[in-house]
Design an enzyme around this catalytic site. Structure first.
Site, mmCIF file in Angstrom:
data_model
loop_
_atom_site.group_PDB
_atom_site.id
_atom_site.type_symbol
_atom_site.label_atom_id
_atom_site.label_comp_id
_atom_site.label_asym_id
_atom_site.label_seq_id
_atom_site.Cartn_x
_atom_site.Cartn_y
_atom_site.Cartn_z
ATOM 1 C CE LYS A 54 -9.286 -38.125 28.567
ATOM 2 N NZ LYS A 54 -9.067 -36.960 27.687
ATOM 3 N NE ARG A 80 -7.957 -26.574 26.589
ATOM 4 C CZ ARG A 80 -9.014 -26.970 25.877
ATOM 5 N NH1 ARG A 80 -10.232 -26.610 26.255
ATOM 6 N NH2 ARG A 80 -8.850 -27.715 24.820
ATOM 7 C CG ASP A 81 -2.259 -28.766 27.669
ATOM 8 O OD1 ASP A 81 -1.734 -28.943 28.785
ATOM 9 O OD2 ASP A 81 -2.331 -29.662 26.797
ATOM 10 C CG ASP A 137 -5.013 -38.770 27.952
ATOM 11 O OD1 ASP A 137 -5.973 -38.258 28.543
ATOM 12 O OD2 ASP A 137 -4.570 -39.899 28.234
ATOM 13 C CD1 TRP A 181 2.788 -30.296 38.791
ATOM 14 C CD2 TRP A 181 1.086 -31.066 37.539
ATOM 15 N NE1 TRP A 181 2.521 -29.364 37.822
ATOM 16 C CE2 TRP A 181 1.485 -29.801 37.035
ATOM 17 C CE3 TRP A 181 0.026 -31.726 36.926
ATOM 18 C CZ2 TRP A 181 0.860 -29.196 35.941
ATOM 19 C CZ3 TRP A 181 -0.595 -31.130 35.836
ATOM 20 C CH2 TRP A 181 -0.189 -29.890 35.347
ATOM 21 C CD1 TRP A 208 2.147 -35.512 30.481
ATOM 22 C CD2 TRP A 208 0.435 -35.651 29.038
ATOM 23 N NE1 TRP A 208 2.456 -34.761 29.374
ATOM 24 C CE2 TRP A 208 1.430 -34.824 28.468
ATOM 25 C CE3 TRP A 208 -0.740 -35.886 28.317
ATOM 26 C CZ2 TRP A 208 1.295 -34.230 27.205
ATOM 27 C CZ3 TRP A 208 -0.876 -35.298 27.058
ATOM 28 C CH2 TRP A 208 0.130 -34.490 26.511
ATOM 29 C CE1 TYR A 241 -8.033 -28.173 30.444
ATOM 30 C CE2 TYR A 241 -9.000 -29.325 28.585
ATOM 31 C CZ TYR A 241 -7.896 -28.975 29.329
ATOM 32 O OH TYR A 241 -6.651 -29.431 28.971
ATOM 33 C CD GLU A 292 -14.555 -37.674 25.860
ATOM 34 O OE1 GLU A 292 -13.895 -36.698 26.249
ATOM 35 O OE2 GLU A 292 -15.802 -37.706 25.881
ATOM 36 C CB SER A 309 -5.338 -30.258 26.111
ATOM 37 O OG SER A 309 -5.797 -31.593 26.090
ATOM 38 C CG ASP A 329 -3.429 -30.300 33.373
ATOM 39 O OD1 ASP A 329 -3.729 -30.968 34.387
ATOM 40 O OD2 ASP A 329 -3.215 -30.797 32.268
HETATM 41 C C1 BGC Z 1 -9.177 -32.530 25.854
HETATM 42 C C2 BGC Z 1 -10.600 -32.045 25.842
HETATM 43 C C3 BGC Z 1 -11.528 -33.156 26.292
HETATM 44 C C4 BGC Z 1 -11.082 -33.726 27.604
HETATM 45 C C5 BGC Z 1 -11.912 -34.916 28.036
HETATM 46 C C6 BGC Z 1 -8.837 -33.105 27.221
HETATM 47 O O1 BGC Z 1 -7.566 -33.657 27.171
HETATM 48 O O2 BGC Z 1 -8.311 -31.478 25.530
HETATM 49 O O3 BGC Z 1 -10.923 -31.630 24.538
HETATM 50 O O4 BGC Z 1 -12.844 -32.691 26.392
HETATM 51 O O5 BGC Z 1 -9.742 -34.136 27.533
HETATM 52 O O6 BGC Z 1 -11.715 -36.001 27.215
#
Ligand code: BGC
Length: 396
Positions: free
Chosen positions: A345, A123-124, A351, A217, A317, A118, A349, A130, A169
């Site tokens: 995921k 990105r994103d 989003d 999606w 999301w 990733y 952590e 992200s 994504d």
């Molecule tokens: C974040 C990453 C992270 C991942 C897992 C993503 O949304 O951008 O930095 O490692 O989630 O938590």
């Protein structure tokens, strides 16, 4: 991870004492269960059929610290159990590559290690939360400073089985968000980058799954064919690598696997989407993948999908409030198209940040159904983690 090995060995010994005949083999079997494979691994068929998703030490240590910080002892005891659940390790920057080796030093032969690739340039592209470290145009950096070093490290572990989720994504965004300038700008880097990753990571001990969004999606009737074509093009551009199994769905998502009728089946636009749950999505998307020329197996992220009815809209999301840990990773899915339910995921952590002044603030993280306050994407959110534990189904 020593604790986990002890637990495995103890279970095996109990079995041995209950059944006298294989007593001599008992201790050997017990040791073998915790040891790494003695010879190189060559995967064929469903790599999860006889392997457990590895509980990587990185997430385990986040979880252990979180549990240690809890004052409610009953909750802390439940939370600590999350450390034993297998999950994927996200390599979301070049600097994170440095944790890979230490996370792979103890993977038992009975397990499979999960990694998320990733770090694409730009990105994103359809959101902000992200946005990554590489800018559009940094494809040579992605190849030489991200993918190549990962390949070098994984080649040092021929005796370990791996499952990789490729670039969440990215390709789905090219199917549905190509009207956005950032996605237009990112498109060629995504396509070339994904193809490069698939080609370079095509090793016998690795199974790859390209991210395919979720039923809400690419599951829309009009998105199924273009979605399958976009993914299959990347697969073919990579030379149709043998070790691609198919797709990963619901990564960091919230959809139920087989809730029927589906969560959004009464929405006014529901008639345009038959993929009302992930099971339906796979049933519809897999044949499209195959006719577009790529394999159609799936793994589904069930890490945070225990509670339904939380989202105001299907597309929401970010840190959905009230969520709970879902079905534990398993290769027994009862569905020949689904290799495994997995935790991709790492629950806890974030989003995305809810700080409206942050550079990566995305308005989705300020919505009514989004948990606040929330830190930057990937950062630990203790209060959110506690809720995931409390709302887990099955309970811990
Ligand atoms: C974040 C990453 C992270 C991942 C897992 C993503 O949304 O951008 O930095 O490692 O989630 O938590």
């Amino acid at each position: 991870m020593k604790g986990l090995y002890t637990a495995l060995a103890a279970t095996a010994f109990t079995g041995v004492f209950a059944a006298p005949s294989p007593i001599e083999k008992g201790p050997v079997t017990a040791r073998a269960a915790a040891a790494a494979c003695a010879t190189p691994v060559t995967l064929s068929g469903n790599p999860f059929a006889s392997r457990t998703l590895y509980a990587n030490p990185f997430y385990a240590s986040e979880v252990k610290s979180a549990a240690a910080a809890m004052t409610d002892t009953a909750l802390a005891a439940s939370a600590a159990k999350v450390a034993d659940v297998g999950s994927f390790l996200w390599i979301d920057t070049r600097s994170k590559i440095s944790v890979i080796e230490e996370n792979l030093s103890n993977v038992p032969c009975t397990h499979i290690a999960g990694l998320v690739i990733y770090d694409l340039p730009g990105r994103d592209c359809a959101a902000k939360a992200s946005n990554g470290e590489l800018a559009v145009g940094d494809l040579p950096v992605y190849k030489s400073e991200y993918i190549d070093p990962i390949v070098t490290i994984l080649k040092k572990f021929p005796n370990t089985a791996f499952a990789l989720v490729i670039e969440p994504d990215s390709l789905p965004n090219l199917v549905t968000n190509i009207d956005k300038q950032a996605c237009k700008d990112s498109a060629s880097g995504y396509r070339d980058g994904v193809a490069y990753a698939l080609k370079q990571l095509n090793l016998p001990n690795i199974a790859m799954y390209i991210d395919a969004g979720h039923g809400g999606w690419l599951g829309w009737n009009d998105n199924l064919k273009p979605g399958a074509k976009e993914l299959a093009n990347a697969y073919k551009a990579a030379g149709s690598p043998k070790t691609v199994r198919g797709v990963a769905t619901n990564v960091a998502g919230w959809n139920a696997y087989d809730l029927s009728p589906g969560e959004f089946s009464k929405a006014t636009d529901a008639q345009w989407n038959k993929a009302q749950n992930e099971k339906e999505y796979i049933a519809l998307f897999s044949p499209e993948l195959k006719s577009a020329g790529m394999p159609g197996q799936a793994i589904i992220d069930t890490g945070r999908n225990a509670v339904t009815g939380l989202r105001k809209e299907w597309g929401n999301w970010c840190n959905v409030r009230g969520a709970g840990f879902g079905v534990r990773p398993t290769g027994s899915t009862g569905n020949s198209l689904v290799d495994a339910f997995v935790w991709v995921k790492p629950g806890g952590e974030s989003d995305g940040t809810s700080d409206t002044s942050a550079k990566r603030y995305d308005s989705f993280c300020g919505k009514e159904d989004a948990f606040k306050p929330s830190p930057e994407a990937g950062q630990w959110n203790q209060a959110y983690f506690e809720d995931l534990v409390k709302n887990a189904k099955p309970a811990f």
